[in-house]
Design a protein around this motif. Structure first.
Motif, PDB file in Angstrom:
ATOM      1  N   CYS A 198       0.841  -1.200   0.000  1.00 40.43           N
ATOM      2  CA  CYS A 198       0.000   0.000   0.000  1.00 40.43           C
ATOM      3  C   CYS A 198       0.870   1.241   0.000  1.00 40.43           C
ATOM      4  O   CYS A 198       1.982   1.240   0.536  1.00 40.43           O
ATOM      5  CB  CYS A 198      -0.881   0.043   1.244  1.00 40.43           C
ATOM      6  SG  CYS A 198      -2.175  -1.194   1.294  1.00 40.43           S
ATOM      7  N   LEU A 199       0.355   2.284  -0.591  1.00 39.46           N
ATOM      8  CA  LEU A 199       0.944   3.617  -0.459  1.00 39.46           C
ATOM      9  C   LEU A 199       0.059   4.336   0.538  1.00 39.46           C
ATOM     10  O   LEU A 199      -1.151   4.453   0.336  1.00 39.46           O
ATOM     11  CB  LEU A 199       0.949   4.350  -1.800  1.00 39.46           C
ATOM     12  CG  LEU A 199       1.749   3.701  -2.917  1.00 39.46           C
ATOM     13  CD1 LEU A 199       1.627   4.517  -4.202  1.00 39.46           C
ATOM     14  CD2 LEU A 199       3.204   3.547  -2.524  1.00 39.46           C
ATOM     15  N   VAL A 200       0.647   4.797   1.621  1.00 33.93           N
ATOM     16  CA  VAL A 200      -0.127   5.420   2.693  1.00 33.93           C
ATOM     17  C   VAL A 200       0.144   6.919   2.699  1.00 33.93           C
ATOM     18  O   VAL A 200       1.297   7.355   2.810  1.00 33.93           O
ATOM     19  CB  VAL A 200       0.221   4.803   4.063  1.00 33.93           C
ATOM     20  CG1 VAL A 200      -0.628   5.441   5.159  1.00 33.93           C
ATOM     21  CG2 VAL A 200       0.014   3.301   4.028  1.00 33.93           C
ATOM     22  N   LEU A 201      -0.922   7.674   2.585  1.00 31.90           N
ATOM     23  CA  LEU A 201      -0.838   9.131   2.688  1.00 31.90           C
ATOM     24  C   LEU A 201      -1.135   9.500   4.141  1.00 31.90           C
ATOM     25  O   LEU A 201      -2.267   9.332   4.602  1.00 31.90           O
ATOM     26  CB  LEU A 201      -1.846   9.805   1.755  1.00 31.90           C
ATOM     27  CG  LEU A 201      -1.902  11.332   1.829  1.00 31.90           C
ATOM     28  CD1 LEU A 201      -0.597  11.940   1.319  1.00 31.90           C
ATOM     29  CD2 LEU A 201      -3.085  11.867   1.058  1.00 31.90           C
ATOM     30  N   PRO A 202      -0.122   9.976   4.886  1.00 33.14           N
ATOM     31  CA  PRO A 202      -0.351  10.329   6.286  1.00 33.14           C
ATOM     32  C   PRO A 202      -1.421  11.414   6.422  1.00 33.14           C
ATOM     33  O   PRO A 202      -1.579  12.269   5.543  1.00 33.14           O
ATOM     34  CB  PRO A 202       1.011  10.848   6.758  1.00 33.14           C
ATOM     35  CG  PRO A 202       1.997  10.272   5.792  1.00 33.14           C
ATOM     36  CD  PRO A 202       1.268  10.181   4.486  1.00 33.14           C
ATOM     37  N   ASN A 203      -2.147  11.369   7.530  1.00 34.09           N
ATOM     38  CA  ASN A 203      -3.217  12.340   7.759  1.00 34.09           C
ATOM     39  C   ASN A 203      -2.740  13.783   7.679  1.00 34.09           C
ATOM     40  O   ASN A 203      -3.497  14.665   7.294  1.00 34.09           O
ATOM     41  CB  ASN A 203      -3.881  12.090   9.118  1.00 34.09           C
ATOM     42  CG  ASN A 203      -4.782  10.878   9.078  1.00 34.09           C
ATOM     43  OD1 ASN A 203      -5.396  10.569   8.058  1.00 34.09           O
ATOM     44  ND2 ASN A 203      -4.859  10.177  10.183  1.00 34.09           N
ATOM     45  N   SER A 204      -1.490  14.023   8.011  1.00 32.41           N
ATOM     46  CA  SER A 204      -0.973  15.397   7.979  1.00 32.41           C
ATOM     47  C   SER A 204      -0.940  15.978   6.563  1.00 32.41           C
ATOM     48  O   SER A 204      -0.802  17.183   6.400  1.00 32.41           O
ATOM     49  CB  SER A 204       0.425  15.445   8.603  1.00 32.41           C
ATOM     50  OG  SER A 204       1.300  14.561   7.926  1.00 32.41           O
ATOM     51  N   TYR A 205      -1.075  15.110   5.540  1.00 28.39           N
ATOM     52  CA  TYR A 205      -1.059  15.584   4.146  1.00 28.39           C
ATOM     53  C   TYR A 205      -2.432  15.460   3.476  1.00 28.39           C
ATOM     54  O   TYR A 205      -2.539  15.555   2.259  1.00 28.39           O
ATOM     55  CB  TYR A 205      -0.031  14.794   3.330  1.00 28.39           C
ATOM     56  CG  TYR A 205       1.390  15.078   3.734  1.00 28.39           C
ATOM     57  CD1 TYR A 205       2.026  16.253   3.328  1.00 28.39           C
ATOM     58  CD2 TYR A 205       2.098  14.179   4.527  1.00 28.39           C
ATOM     59  CE1 TYR A 205       3.327  16.517   3.711  1.00 28.39           C
ATOM     60  CE2 TYR A 205       3.401  14.431   4.903  1.00 28.39           C
ATOM     61  CZ  TYR A 205       4.010  15.602   4.491  1.00 28.39           C
ATOM     62  OH  TYR A 205       5.295  15.866   4.864  1.00 28.39           O
TER      63      TYR A 205
END
Length: 191
Positions: free
Chosen positions: A116-123
């Motif tokens: 998976c590619l995870v986009l952190p919540n900060s972005y």
């Protein structure tokens, strides 16, 4: 380059401009599940153990885009038995969008080797298309629409303006009532 190309293929992200997708490609984190554990179970011919990606009740840490593999999302244990349903997700699908730092409402289990590619919540803000109506980091604190609507003042001499209208005469239209004549004059060019 390949992360960017993958993100361009995710239907959820296709509404975003290329600049946002490039930024997403820079900040996503690669996470893998089910690799070694699944391989050990295969080697020893044991029943396959599914690896949890997300546990119901955990705080969400980002949005997961499936690069490779499949996951099963199982409904909440607190859900009535009749409404319990599982959902299968594959490449280009995503999950975790709704959580956004809140608690996950379901379990997500890797059914195979999963990347998976995870986009952190900060972005998360990168998922919002840029609006022409709002000022964010625009120079001068103006939105794009405000920049478009702000016209530079023109300095025009009176002689220049009179030259534009040279040769035009005013005429009253014949259908104008007598009481309104003079108010409805129109400019026409001499021929």
């Amino acid at each position: 380059g390949s992360v960017f190309e993958f993100l361009r293929q995710v239907p959820f992200l296709q509404r975003l401009p290329g600049s946002s997708l490039r930024k997403l490609a820079e900040v996503v984190q690669v996470k893998q599940y089910g690799g070694l554990v699944s391989r050990l179970f295969e080697l020893f011919q044991l029943a396959k153990l599914s690896e949890y990606v997300v546990h119901e009740g955990e705080i969400g840490d980002g949005i997961y885009f499936i690069l490779e593999g499949q996951v099963e999302i199982s409904g909440s244990a607190s859900t009535e038995e009749g409404n319990h349903s599982d959902l299968l997700l594959k490449q280009y699908d995503y999950f975790g969008y709704e959580s956004g730092g809140s608690i996950h409402q379901a379990n997500v289990v890797a059914l195979s080797k999963l990347t998976c590619l995870v986009l952190p919540n900060s972005y998360r803000s990168l998922l919002q298309p840029k609006s022409i109506w709002y000022a964010d980091e625009s120079p001068g604190g103006l939105s794009l629409m405000e920049h478009i609507l702000c016209l530079e003042p023109l300095e025009v001499s009176v002689s220049y303006l009179s030259s534009l209208f040279e040769g035009l005469t005013t005429v009253t239209t014949p259908l104008t009532p007598l009481s309104e004549r003079g108010k409805q004059d129109h400019l026409i060019g001499n021929r």
